[in-house]
Design a protein around this motif. Structure first.
Motif, PDB file in Angstrom:
ATOM      1  N   TYR A   1      32.981  51.147  36.422  1.00  0.00           N
ATOM      2  CA  TYR A   1      33.584  50.521  35.243  1.00  0.00           C
ATOM      3  C   TYR A   1      33.656  51.487  34.066  1.00  0.00           C
ATOM      4  O   TYR A   1      34.632  51.472  33.303  1.00  0.00           O
ATOM      5  CB  TYR A   1      32.783  49.284  34.825  1.00  0.00           C
TER       6      TYR A   1
ATOM      7  N   HIS B   1      36.601  42.991  22.614  1.00  0.00           N
ATOM      8  CA  HIS B   1      37.976  42.502  22.747  1.00  0.00           C
ATOM      9  C   HIS B   1      38.207  41.242  21.915  1.00  0.00           C
ATOM     10  O   HIS B   1      39.263  41.085  21.280  1.00  0.00           O
ATOM     11  CB  HIS B   1      38.289  42.210  24.214  1.00  0.00           C
TER      12      HIS B   1
ATOM     13  N   THR C   1      37.052  43.056  33.872  1.00  0.00           N
ATOM     14  CA  THR C   1      36.429  41.749  33.689  1.00  0.00           C
ATOM     15  C   THR C   1      36.797  40.806  34.812  1.00  0.00           C
ATOM     16  O   THR C   1      35.948  40.069  35.336  1.00  0.00           O
ATOM     17  CB  THR C   1      36.845  41.148  32.334  1.00  0.00           C
TER      18      THR C   1
ATOM     19  N   TYR D   1      28.353  52.220  24.481  1.00  0.00           N
ATOM     20  CA  TYR D   1      29.557  51.701  25.146  1.00  0.00           C
ATOM     21  C   TYR D   1      30.319  50.773  24.207  1.00  0.00           C
ATOM     22  O   TYR D   1      31.554  50.827  24.131  1.00  0.00           O
ATOM     23  CB  TYR D   1      29.191  50.971  26.440  1.00  0.00           C
TER      24      TYR D   1
ATOM     25  N   THR E   1      29.778  43.375  26.810  1.00  0.00           N
ATOM     26  CA  THR E   1      30.089  44.192  25.638  1.00  0.00           C
ATOM     27  C   THR E   1      31.591  44.387  25.494  1.00  0.00           C
ATOM     28  O   THR E   1      32.155  44.292  24.391  1.00  0.00           O
ATOM     29  CB  THR E   1      29.392  45.562  25.757  1.00  0.00           C
ATOM     30  N   ARG E   2      32.232  44.640  26.610  1.00  0.00           N
ATOM     31  CA  ARG E   2      33.691  44.820  26.611  1.00  0.00           C
ATOM     32  C   ARG E   2      34.389  43.553  26.096  1.00  0.00           C
ATOM     33  O   ARG E   2      35.307  43.632  25.284  1.00  0.00           O
ATOM     34  CB  ARG E   2      34.127  45.130  28.041  1.00  0.00           C
ATOM     35  N   SER E   3      33.923  42.387  26.541  1.00  0.00           N
ATOM     36  CA  SER E   3      34.508  41.120  26.109  1.00  0.00           C
ATOM     37  C   SER E   3      34.234  40.869  24.632  1.00  0.00           C
ATOM     38  O   SER E   3      35.103  40.376  23.900  1.00  0.00           O
ATOM     39  CB  SER E   3      33.950  39.967  26.951  1.00  0.00           C
TER      40      SER E   3
ATOM     41  N   ASP F   1      42.544  41.992  31.956  1.00  0.00           N
ATOM     42  CA  ASP F   1      41.593  43.097  32.003  1.00  0.00           C
ATOM     43  C   ASP F   1      41.057  43.199  33.426  1.00  0.00           C
ATOM     44  O   ASP F   1      40.285  42.348  33.860  1.00  0.00           O
ATOM     45  CB  ASP F   1      40.446  42.857  31.023  1.00  0.00           C
TER      46      ASP F   1
ATOM     47  N   GLN G   1      34.167  51.257  22.805  1.00  0.00           N
ATOM     48  CA  GLN G   1      35.216  50.263  22.923  1.00  0.00           C
ATOM     49  C   GLN G   1      35.769  49.862  21.543  1.00  0.00           C
ATOM     50  O   GLN G   1      36.988  49.750  21.355  1.00  0.00           O
ATOM     51  CB  GLN G   1      34.682  49.020  23.648  1.00  0.00           C
TER      52      GLN G   1
ATOM     53  N   SER H   1      36.827  53.087  32.152  1.00  0.00           N
ATOM     54  CA  SER H   1      36.921  53.007  30.691  1.00  0.00           C
ATOM     55  C   SER H   1      37.267  54.366  30.101  1.00  0.00           C
ATOM     56  O   SER H   1      38.015  54.456  29.119  1.00  0.00           O
ATOM     57  CB  SER H   1      35.599  52.499  30.100  1.00  0.00           C
TER      58      SER H   1
END
Length: 480
Positions: free
Chosen positions: A338, A281, A67, A307, A276-278, A64, A311, A342
């Motif tokens: 970022y 995922h 990240t 967000y 949040t993205r992690s 990613d 995702q 996205s």
């Protein structure tokens, strides 16, 4: 098994063993002493980088670019304020939900994606990175070699194997590491405590110099300790390899109180975005986490909720829902690099290649040297059927990030789509070398040399790659 393989293990483990703290040590190691002289810095560098090849080939990496870029920026923000004399750092980001990080001799810093979700703030995450940098700067690896020559080196092989297993298989790694640690000698524990005390202290000094709050380190320890009760009889991997006690928390808090105050940092959304993205995922139930974020849109931090919902909806294929939550993000978030990237990812998921290309071209014009911008742009070109436009972007990326295995892999694919067979072979050779698959690299050299109509320049490059491959194979044989 060679002795150097054994000592390598505990050196790596010095970054992993957050052992309990008793009394504070105030003396820095003397880098020219007998312990540090046991292995040269050049040997440490070579050993660490070859071990990294084996790690990349054994454990899933998190490819990613957002990240990775975020963590790398944190590292480079800390490095100038650390006591590192050799700042050739390499970040390895593992696609692993466990709470873990480690430092390998040669400047390799490994971070499990789960550590990002475990942190409650950016400074808490930074505190772990600062601790690992301190292990490197104080050359605890060289000290460990001398110590283990007087103790029981065979224990170390089991620990290194456990680290590799834990990176690739969290269940197996936990069991193996727990068993190995249970068999380790008490004499090693005292030595580890001294190193860990020093890494705590030097790490907090680095944080202050970088204008980061040193109190975040004991806060991170407390957070991890509190998380233990959620895991019953089997704690998360981080707590197996980084034991946290009340004494250590108190000691680090007392140290932090004696350090100068740092200035307050203005809010920036990077940590919230990446955390949040992690979290999305790593979630095993994206549908449930989507419900949670949707329920939180009226909370005190609606931007994070929107967000996160965006995702999670992308993960579940609900692209209309993802678009709705993107549109509801506050304007400052929408303007963030970022989040713009996205959005391009969402456009790709929608197969809106024309719009994705337009947005990607705009980002490249604004940030032509940005790693995540280049990665996303190359992805857009590749996915939209324009591999000839992706290839030069991958090549530019690899000039600055020559160990980016994903870019080498994607470059090989793009070269194949354009019919450049020699380019495919060369990219695959580099990929196999970086993942420790030396036999496959040699095989690719052999295949490439058989290609018809090779130019003298092609043959020269292949012979150079072959020589490099054989040299790396010999190094790994000697070191590992």
């Amino acid at each position: 098994m060679r002795f150097i393989f054994s000592v390598t293990l505990l050196s790596i483990c010095s970054g992993l063993l957050f052992t309990s703290v008793s009394s504070a040590s105030t003396n820095l190691p003397v880098l020219s002493d007998r312990s540090s002289a046991s292995v040269s810095m050049a040997s440490e560098y070579r050993l660490g980088r070859n071990w990294a090849r084996m790690l990349r080939g054994s454990a899933p990496l998190l490819n990613d670019p957002l990240t990775f870029h975020y963590l790398e920026e944190l590292l480079w923000d800390l490095a100038p304020h650390s006591q590192l004399s050799d700042r050739r750092l390499e970040l390895i980001l593992l696609d692993n939900p466990t709470f873990n990080a480690f430092a390998v001799p040669g400047g390799v810093i490994g971070v499990h994606a789960g550590l990002i979700t475990a942190a409650g703030s950016e400074d808490e995450l930074v505190s772990v990175l600062a601790h690992e940098l301190a292990h490197l700067s104080q050359r605890h690896f060289a000290q460990r070699i001398e110590e283990e020559r007087r103790n029981r080196p065979l224990v170390l092989a089991g620990i290194l194997a456990s680290i590799l297993i834990a990176a690739a298989d969290t269940q197996g790694g936990a069991a193996a590491l727990s068993s190995t640690m249970g068999a380790s000698a008490q004499a090693q524990l005292t030595f580890s405590r001294r190193n860990e005390e020093e890494a705590d202290r030097v790490g907090m000094q680095t944080m202050v110099a970088a204008d980061r709050d040193p109190k975040a380190m004991p806060q991170m320890f407390s957070r991890l300790q509190r998380s233990y009760r959620f895991y019953g009889q089997r704690p998360p991997e981080f707590l197996l390899s980084h034991p946290v006690t009340e004494a250590r928390i108190a000691d680090s808090l007392n140290r932090a109180e004696t350090l100068p105050n740092v200035s307050h940092r203005a809010y920036s959304p990077e940590f919230d975005i990446i955390r949040t993205r992690s979290e999305v995922h790593l979630s095993a139930q994206p549908g449930e986490i989507l419900k949670r974020f949707v329920a939180d849109v009226n909370s005190s931090n609606p931007a994070v909720a929107h967000y996160g919902a965006m995702q999670a909806a992308m993960r579940t294929g609900q692209l209309d829902v993802a678009k709705q939550h993107f549109n509801q993000l506050p304007e400052p978030w929408k303007r963030h690099t970022y989040v713009k990237l996205s959005e391009i990812e969402l456009l790709l998921a929608e197969n809106d290649f024309a719009q994705a290309e337009r947005r990607s071209d705009e980002m490249m014009a604004l940030y032509p040297d940005s790693m995540p911008v280049m990665k996303i742009h190359a992805q857009v070109m590749h996915t939209s059927g324009q591999p000839e436009r992706a290839i030069p972007v991958y090549r530019r990326l690899l000039q600055d990030y020559p160990t980016d295995t994903d870019s080498w892999y994607q470059l090989a694919e793009a070269e194949g789509l354009t019919g450049n067979i020699i380019g495919v072979h060369e990219a695959r050779i580099e990929y196999f070398l970086l993942t420790g698959n030396i036999d496959s690299a040699i095989q690719q050299v052999t295949f490439a040399k058989r290609e018809p109509n090779l130019q003298p320049s092609d043959l020269a490059r292949l012979e150079q790659l072959e020589a490099e491959t054989l040299e790396i194979r010999q190094q790994i044989k000697e070191d590992l």
